[in-house]
Design an enzyme around this catalytic site. Structure first.
Site, PDB file in Angstrom:
ATOM      1  CE1 TYR A 156      -3.265  -2.762   0.089  1.00  0.00           C
ATOM      2  CE2 TYR A 156      -3.846  -2.136   2.326  1.00  0.00           C
ATOM      3  CZ  TYR A 156      -4.047  -2.920   1.216  1.00  0.00           C
ATOM      4  OH  TYR A 156      -5.049  -3.872   1.222  1.00  0.00           O
TER       5      TYR A 156
ATOM      6  CB  SER B  44     -14.690  -3.788  -1.606  1.00  0.00           C
ATOM      7  OG  SER B  44     -15.346  -2.910  -2.494  1.00  0.00           O
TER       8      SER B  44
ATOM      9  CG  LEU C 109     -23.668  -1.511  -1.607  1.00  0.00           C
ATOM     10  CD1 LEU C 109     -22.968  -2.727  -1.023  1.00  0.00           C
ATOM     11  CD2 LEU C 109     -25.131  -1.827  -1.915  1.00  0.00           C
ATOM     12  N   GLY C 110     -23.310   3.271  -0.545  1.00  0.00           N
ATOM     13  CA  GLY C 110     -23.272   4.356   0.425  1.00  0.00           C
ATOM     14  C   GLY C 110     -24.182   5.517   0.095  1.00  0.00           C
TER      15      GLY C 110
END
Length: 323
Positions: free
Chosen positions: A53, A211, A218-219
């Site tokens: 990351y 996810s 879905l927000g």
């Protein structure tokens, strides 16, 4: 905050896991440190990262950002269950990737240096390595555990049969094996219900969904679109159009229920068998403060049935496709 044992282990982790993928690339270091501080204030003790990351974007390694946060003291390290990962190649040089004993050892030592800690609570294989035998992988993990460099091991993106294969190989060595599996799991991506979840339940492996909001789908995306567009949001437009009818119904249902769609989506995951902690990825303190509200959302059987009607899931294999 509520807590749950990680798989069959004695380790207790918060029901939400703080994802750090954006720390460095999107959230600068001061903001990332503020988010982690606030997470501890909320009782979130579980944080997830990876050895790639930040490096993937050409910016600061996320592990370095976390390491400098740990170095501030104040029992930040002692209060945190830190999970990181190994697998992805960091260069095109031979052995600089995957799950050979050599790479596992080198990657672990490098992560420890960046994190400025002497042990990793949960060391996860970021992907299955089909070309390295399990005896080699588990021996490498056993050595790291004996050295005190890791406490528990986990997997990510494993199929159900990979979990079974890994656990049976570990059992033959009298080793604990996997305690967790990170899988993509949310209301619109429920494939793991066929075989991954049954395998995890059978072997006492906790599921850590990544996810959980399908990159914002879905927000409350329909409401945001109506309020002025989606500029600046990383939305998969093909996914949006594919699920638009269901998303419209879902957001209406959430409005009638009296809870934000993101909170409902996370509360649904928290109700699922084997799920330990969904990974949330706030890039501001304000986003974190908002999303923790999902912990207090209770979905009764009627609400769960309505959600399943909108986003049908899968039966356990083989009944999903056979008798």
């Amino acid at each position: 905050m509520k807590y749950k044992h990680l798989g069959r282990s004695g380790l207790q982790v918060s029901r939400l896991c703080l994802g750090t993928l954006a720390f460095g690339p999107e959230a600068d270091e001061p903001e990332a440190h503020a988010i982690m501080d606030r997470a501890l204030e909320h009782g979130i003790n579980f944080m997830d990262t990876s050895n790639v990351y930040g490096w993937q974007s050409g910016k600061d390694w996320t592990e370095n950002v976390i390491g400098r946060w740990f170095a501030k003291g104040g029992e930040r390290r002692e209060r945190t269950v830190i999970a990181t990962k190994v697998y992805q190649p960091l260069s095109d040089w031979p052995n600089d990737g995957h799950l050979s004993a050599r790479h596992i050892r080198q990657a672990c030592d490098a992560s420890l240096r960046r994190l400025q800690t002497d042990y990793i609570d949960l060391y996860q294989m970021h992907h299955v390595d089909r070309n390295t035998p399990w005896d080699e992988i588990w021996e490498a993990m056993e050595v790291l555990r004996a050295q005190g460099k890791i406490l528990y091991t986990g997997s990510s993106n494993f199929a159900g049969w990979h979990i079974a294969q890994a656990q049976e190989a570990a059992r033959s060595r009298h080793f604990l094996g996997l305690m967790s599996e990170q899988s993509k799991y949310n209301l619109v991506t429920r494939d793991v219900e066929r075989e991954v979840l049954p395998a995890a339940i059978q072997y006492g492996v906790g599921i850590i969904p990544w996810s959980p909001l399908q990159r914002g789908l879905l927000g409350g995306i329909i409401a945001r679109e109506a309020e002025g567009g989606l500029q600046g949001h990383r939305v998969d437009t093909a996914f949006l159009e594919r699920f638009r009818p269901q998303l419209i119904r879902y957001e209406r249902l959430c409005a009638e229920f009296g809870a934000h769609p993101a909170h409902v989506a996370l509360a649904w995951l928290l109700s699922r068998p084997a799920v330990t902690a969904p990974i949330i990825g706030p890039v501001t303190v304000e986003q974190l403060d908002d999303i923790v509200g999902c912990i207090d959302v209770h979905l009764d059987e009627h609400m769960l049935a309505q959600i399943d009607e909108i986003f049908p899931g899968y039966k356990e294999a083989p009944e999903d496709y056979a008798w």
